[in-house]
Design an enzyme around this catalytic site. Structure first.
Site, PDB file in Angstrom:
ATOM      1  N   GLY A  71     -63.738 -62.158 -27.991  1.00  0.00           N
ATOM      2  CA  GLY A  71     -63.925 -60.706 -27.928  1.00  0.00           C
ATOM      3  C   GLY A  71     -63.312 -60.177 -26.641  1.00  0.00           C
ATOM      4  O   GLY A  71     -62.424 -60.798 -26.065  1.00  0.00           O
ATOM      5  N   THR A 125     -70.604 -68.560 -19.250  1.00  0.00           N
ATOM      6  CA  THR A 125     -71.037 -67.263 -18.711  1.00  0.00           C
ATOM      7  C   THR A 125     -71.585 -66.386 -19.846  1.00  0.00           C
ATOM      8  O   THR A 125     -71.667 -65.175 -19.700  1.00  0.00           O
ATOM      9  CB  THR A 125     -69.867 -66.500 -18.042  1.00  0.00           C
ATOM     10  OG1 THR A 125     -68.775 -66.463 -18.963  1.00  0.00           O
ATOM     11  CG2 THR A 125     -69.431 -67.148 -16.746  1.00  0.00           C
ATOM     12  N   ARG A 166     -74.598 -66.947 -22.842  1.00  0.00           N
ATOM     13  CA  ARG A 166     -76.054 -67.001 -22.809  1.00  0.00           C
ATOM     14  C   ARG A 166     -76.452 -68.474 -22.804  1.00  0.00           C
ATOM     15  O   ARG A 166     -75.817 -69.305 -23.475  1.00  0.00           O
ATOM     16  CB  ARG A 166     -76.670 -66.312 -24.032  1.00  0.00           C
ATOM     17  CG  ARG A 166     -76.702 -64.799 -23.950  1.00  0.00           C
ATOM     18  CD  ARG A 166     -77.673 -64.303 -22.886  1.00  0.00           C
ATOM     19  NE  ARG A 166     -77.785 -62.850 -22.862  1.00  0.00           N
ATOM     20  CZ  ARG A 166     -77.062 -62.050 -22.085  1.00  0.00           C
ATOM     21  NH1 ARG A 166     -76.164 -62.562 -21.257  1.00  0.00           N
ATOM     22  NH2 ARG A 166     -77.248 -60.745 -22.113  1.00  0.00           N
ATOM     23  N   GLU A 207     -84.059 -69.410 -18.645  1.00  0.00           N
ATOM     24  CA  GLU A 207     -83.971 -68.739 -17.338  1.00  0.00           C
ATOM     25  C   GLU A 207     -85.314 -68.166 -16.924  1.00  0.00           C
ATOM     26  O   GLU A 207     -86.013 -67.639 -17.775  1.00  0.00           O
ATOM     27  CB  GLU A 207     -82.945 -67.596 -17.414  1.00  0.00           C
ATOM     28  CG  GLU A 207     -81.536 -68.113 -17.430  1.00  0.00           C
ATOM     29  CD  GLU A 207     -80.503 -67.007 -17.600  1.00  0.00           C
ATOM     30  OE1 GLU A 207     -80.770 -65.853 -17.240  1.00  0.00           O
ATOM     31  OE2 GLU A 207     -79.423 -67.323 -18.112  1.00  0.00           O
ATOM     32  N   HIS A 225     -77.003 -66.325 -12.963  1.00  0.00           N
ATOM     33  CA  HIS A 225     -76.674 -65.221 -13.892  1.00  0.00           C
ATOM     34  C   HIS A 225     -76.046 -64.029 -13.142  1.00  0.00           C
ATOM     35  O   HIS A 225     -76.613 -62.940 -13.102  1.00  0.00           O
ATOM     36  CB  HIS A 225     -77.921 -64.793 -14.681  1.00  0.00           C
ATOM     37  CG  HIS A 225     -77.563 -64.169 -16.012  1.00  0.00           C
ATOM     38  ND1 HIS A 225     -78.359 -64.294 -17.147  1.00  0.00           N
ATOM     39  CD2 HIS A 225     -76.504 -63.418 -16.393  1.00  0.00           C
ATOM     40  CE1 HIS A 225     -77.798 -63.631 -18.145  1.00  0.00           C
ATOM     41  NE2 HIS A 225     -76.677 -63.091 -17.710  1.00  0.00           N
TER      42      HIS A 225
HETATM   43  C1  GLV Z   1     -75.301 -59.872 -18.848  1.00  0.00           C
HETATM   44  O1  GLV Z   1     -75.521 -61.030 -19.056  1.00  0.00           O
HETATM   45  C2  GLV Z   1     -75.120 -58.910 -19.886  1.00  0.00           C
HETATM   46  O2  GLV Z   1     -75.342 -59.225 -21.065  1.00  0.00           O
HETATM   47  O3  GLV Z   1     -74.750 -57.769 -19.567  1.00  0.00           O
END
Ligand code: GLV
Length: 329
Positions: A156, A237, A239, A268, A285
């Site tokens: 994406g 980066t 989830r 988390e 995060h």
């Molecule tokens: C951060 O992880 C978001 O989804 O904006």
């Protein structure tokens, strides 16, 4: 005229605070850290809108505690913390913050990738330790990045922003996504669609950019890690639950892969002890955490909230079906 009321689970930043105060009576969570669940339920009762972070679970219980609620504005692009169906059933509009964080998040995926490949944290530790004896030929040798193969799962906006940066490193770019990118995008980014297993098997770096959905939960498990090259690195980066953390720990222990760089975790803020290894870079995060981008995200959440109460369509509404006739534009 009395203003509608909003509870914001964070004090936000000055610009969004100013904007929301013009239109709403605002109550903020100002205590450091996230509001405990019982406090959230208490504060949201009687409010017309809620501005929340991805750390808050928005479910039927919360909606039950907030009978007046018409809007939930998530200050995040991912919205797996929100039971969208429950909100839709209750005719509560939900918005997120797509677009503004793509480049910042891509920058951070690259920060992690470079740091783990070139063993930056080990170098930093040595440089700070007072023990460094000077340059040596075989000291903290990492892996080259330039000219390697970057595999992107989830092509994406963010995945593509990561791919765009890879061109400067002369990398081969392969990707997999539920949908093929157009030929134009593939040509522009010189990205090649492969089956997911092939992306995993052929890449020197596998970077994850899928949203957390039932079909992406556990996308990277023992079998995928085994399929990766022993010299390859996993970058996450997206989830945490997209990766089976226990399988990743096992793979790192066995040397199935060379290392990992992670911004997100299955539970988390808990991080599995087995991830605290020299060949793993751990971030809390932070991928969208530039002041500019986090401010834009908060402004977006505020603008979505204001739009709904002005009778306009919130620009980033996720469940437009809740807009009753006449309110939607
Ligand atoms: C951060 O992880 C978001 O989804 O904006």
């Amino acid at each position: 005229m009395t203003k509608p009321t909003v509870f914001s689970t964070h004090p936000l930043f000055e610009e969004p605070r100013r904007k929301i105060a013009e239109r709403f009576d605002v109550e903020y969570w100002t205590v450091p850290g996230r509001p405990p669940r019982d406090e959230l339920l208490r504060r949201v009762a009687g409010k017309d809108a809620l501005i929340c972070l991805l750390t808050e679970t928005i479910d039927a219980e919360l909606l039950g505690a907030a009978p007046r609620l018409r809007m939930v504005a998530n200050v995040a692009v991912g919205f797996d913390n929100i039971d969208l169906q429950a909100c839709t059933r209750r005719k509560v509009a939900v918005s997120n913050t797509p677009g503004v964080l793509d480049e910042t998040t891509a920058d951070f995926a690259w920060t992690l990738l470079l740091a783990v490949a070139r063993r930056l944290l080990e170098g930093d530790a040595l440089a700070r330790s007072g023990q460094w004896q000077g340059w040596n030929l075989d000291q903290i040798c990492g892996a080259d990045v330039w000219g390697k193969t970057l595999g992107i799962l989830g092509f994406g906006r963010i995945g593509r922003a990561v791919a765009r940066r890879a061109r400067g490193f002369g990398m081969r770019i392969v990707y997999n996504d539920a949908a093929h990118a157009t030929a134009e995008i593939e040509n522009e980014l010189r990205a090649e669609f492969l089956e997911r297993d092939q992306v995993v098997a052929e890449s020197d770096f596998v970077s994850l950019h899928v949203p957390l959905l039932p079909e992406t939960r556990g996308l990277i498990g023992a079998a995928e890690l085994l399929r990766m090259k022993p010299s390859a690195f996993l970058i996450n980066t997206s989830r945490g639950p997209v990766v089976q953390e226990s399988a990743l720990v096992a793979a790192l222990e066995r040397g199935t892969i060379a290392g990992a760089a992670l911004d997100v975790y299955e539970n988390e803020p808990r991080i599995s002890d087995g991830l605290r290894r020299p060949n793993v870079v751990l971030a809390p995060h932070l991928a969208s955490a530039s002041t500019e981008t986090r401010t834009k995200m908060a402004v977006m959440a505020v603008e979505n909230t204001i739009a709904l109460f002005d009778g306009r369509r919130p620009p980033n509404i996720l469940n437009p079906e809740v807009l009753h006739e006449g309110a939607a534009i």
